[in-house]
Design a protein around this motif. Structure first.
Motif, short mmCIF file in Angstrom:
data_model
loop_
_atom_site.label_atom_id
_atom_site.label_comp_id
_atom_site.label_asym_id
_atom_site.label_seq_id
_atom_site.Cartn_x
_atom_site.Cartn_y
_atom_site.Cartn_z
N VAL A 114 0.86 -1.18 0.00
CA VAL A 114 0.00 0.00 0.00
C VAL A 114 0.90 1.23 0.00
N PRO A 115 0.78 2.11 -1.01
CA PRO A 115 1.64 3.29 -1.06
C PRO A 115 1.13 4.42 -0.17
N ARG A 116 2.02 5.34 0.18
CA ARG A 116 1.63 6.58 0.85
C ARG A 116 0.68 7.31 -0.10
N GLN A 117 -0.35 7.94 0.46
CA GLN A 117 -1.36 8.59 -0.38
C GLN A 117 -1.72 9.96 0.18
N GLU A 118 -1.75 10.95 -0.72
CA GLU A 118 -2.11 12.31 -0.35
C GLU A 118 -3.26 12.79 -1.21
N THR A 119 -4.17 13.56 -0.61
CA THR A 119 -5.29 14.13 -1.35
C THR A 119 -5.42 15.60 -0.98
N ARG A 120 -6.26 16.30 -1.71
CA ARG A 120 -6.53 17.71 -1.40
C ARG A 120 -7.66 17.85 -0.40
N GLY A 121 -8.39 16.80 -0.17
CA GLY A 121 -9.50 16.83 0.78
C GLY A 121 -9.54 15.51 1.54
N ALA A 122 -10.73 15.13 1.96
CA ALA A 122 -10.89 13.88 2.69
C ALA A 122 -10.55 12.68 1.79
N VAL A 123 -10.01 11.65 2.39
CA VAL A 123 -9.68 10.42 1.66
C VAL A 123 -10.95 9.57 1.58
N ARG A 124 -11.36 9.23 0.35
CA ARG A 124 -12.57 8.43 0.14
C ARG A 124 -12.26 7.07 -0.48
N ARG A 125 -11.03 6.94 -1.02
CA ARG A 125 -10.63 5.69 -1.67
C ARG A 125 -9.20 5.39 -1.25
N LEU A 126 -8.87 4.12 -1.17
CA LEU A 126 -7.53 3.69 -0.78
C LEU A 126 -6.92 2.89 -1.92
N GLU A 127 -5.76 3.33 -2.40
CA GLU A 127 -5.06 2.63 -3.47
C GLU A 127 -4.29 1.44 -2.89
N ILE A 128 -4.42 0.31 -3.56
CA ILE A 128 -3.68 -0.90 -3.19
C ILE A 128 -2.82 -1.26 -4.39
N ASP A 129 -1.49 -1.27 -4.20
CA ASP A 129 -0.59 -1.63 -5.30
C ASP A 129 -0.67 -3.12 -5.61
N GLU A 130 -0.76 -3.94 -4.56
CA GLU A 130 -0.81 -5.39 -4.77
C GLU A 130 -1.29 -6.07 -3.51
N ALA A 131 -2.14 -7.07 -3.67
CA ALA A 131 -2.55 -7.95 -2.57
C ALA A 131 -2.79 -9.32 -3.17
N THR A 132 -2.08 -10.32 -2.67
CA THR A 132 -2.26 -11.68 -3.15
C THR A 132 -1.98 -12.67 -2.04
N TYR A 133 -2.68 -13.80 -2.08
CA TYR A 133 -2.50 -14.85 -1.08
C TYR A 133 -2.72 -16.19 -1.78
N ALA A 134 -1.72 -17.02 -1.80
CA ALA A 134 -1.75 -18.25 -2.59
C ALA A 134 -2.44 -19.42 -1.89
N ASP A 135 -2.56 -19.38 -0.57
CA ASP A 135 -2.98 -20.56 0.17
C ASP A 135 -4.48 -20.78 0.28
N ASP A 136 -5.30 -19.74 0.08
CA ASP A 136 -6.73 -19.89 0.32
C ASP A 136 -7.44 -18.68 -0.28
N GLY A 137 -8.77 -18.74 -0.38
CA GLY A 137 -9.53 -17.56 -0.79
C GLY A 137 -9.36 -16.49 0.28
N PHE A 138 -9.37 -15.22 -0.14
CA PHE A 138 -9.09 -14.17 0.83
C PHE A 138 -9.86 -12.90 0.53
N VAL A 139 -9.86 -12.00 1.52
CA VAL A 139 -10.48 -10.69 1.44
C VAL A 139 -9.43 -9.67 1.88
#
Length: 128
Positions: A23-48
């Motif tokens: 997850v990268p550092r994130q800056e906005t001009r106002g309130a944060v409404r969305r979160l950028e995810i560069d990568e998320a993966t898990y090989a062993d099972d279904g995940f959230v």
């Protein structure tokens, strides 16, 4: 079982390709409404993928993902963040479309932290 993570995430290659979250550092001009995810993966099972604010209250979660699938993109937040703070993104086992137990590799919780919030400006309007 403790609700605190047992350890900070290792570098993405520290899990021998079995898991990653970035997850990268994130800056906005106002309130944060969305979160950028560069990568998320898990090989062993279904995940959230779930995000938590500085108080460890859940502020977002992805749709369930299949084992080995990679999530790259944004998570809409359930409520905007108005203050700059550290957000924690944790991979969880999928339990019927909801975040279940935290995903681990060799007993280490798969997570990453990032600072998110408003850009700061000095009196001349230049970004600090």
């Amino acid at each position: 079982m403790s609700t605190e993570p047992r350890a900070r995430a290792r570098a993405a290659d520290g899990f021998d390709g079995r898991a990653a979250v970035r997850v990268p550092r994130q800056e906005t001009r106002g309130a944060v409404r969305r979160l950028e995810i560069d990568e998320a993966t898990y090989a062993d099972d279904g995940f959230v993928v779930a995000a938590y604010d500085a108080g460890m209250d859940r502020i977002s979660a992805s749709e369930p993902l299949a084992a080995g699938e990679t999530f790259e993109g944004t998570l809409a937040l359930e409520r905007p963040l108005t203050d700059t703070q550290t957000v924690t993104v944790v991979l969880h086992h999928d339990e019927g479309g909801e975040p279940g137990e935290r995903a681990t590799v060799d007993d280490v919780v798969v997570l990453d932290n990032a600072t998110v919030g408003r850009r700061e400006f000095d009196l001349e309007g230049a970004r600090r």
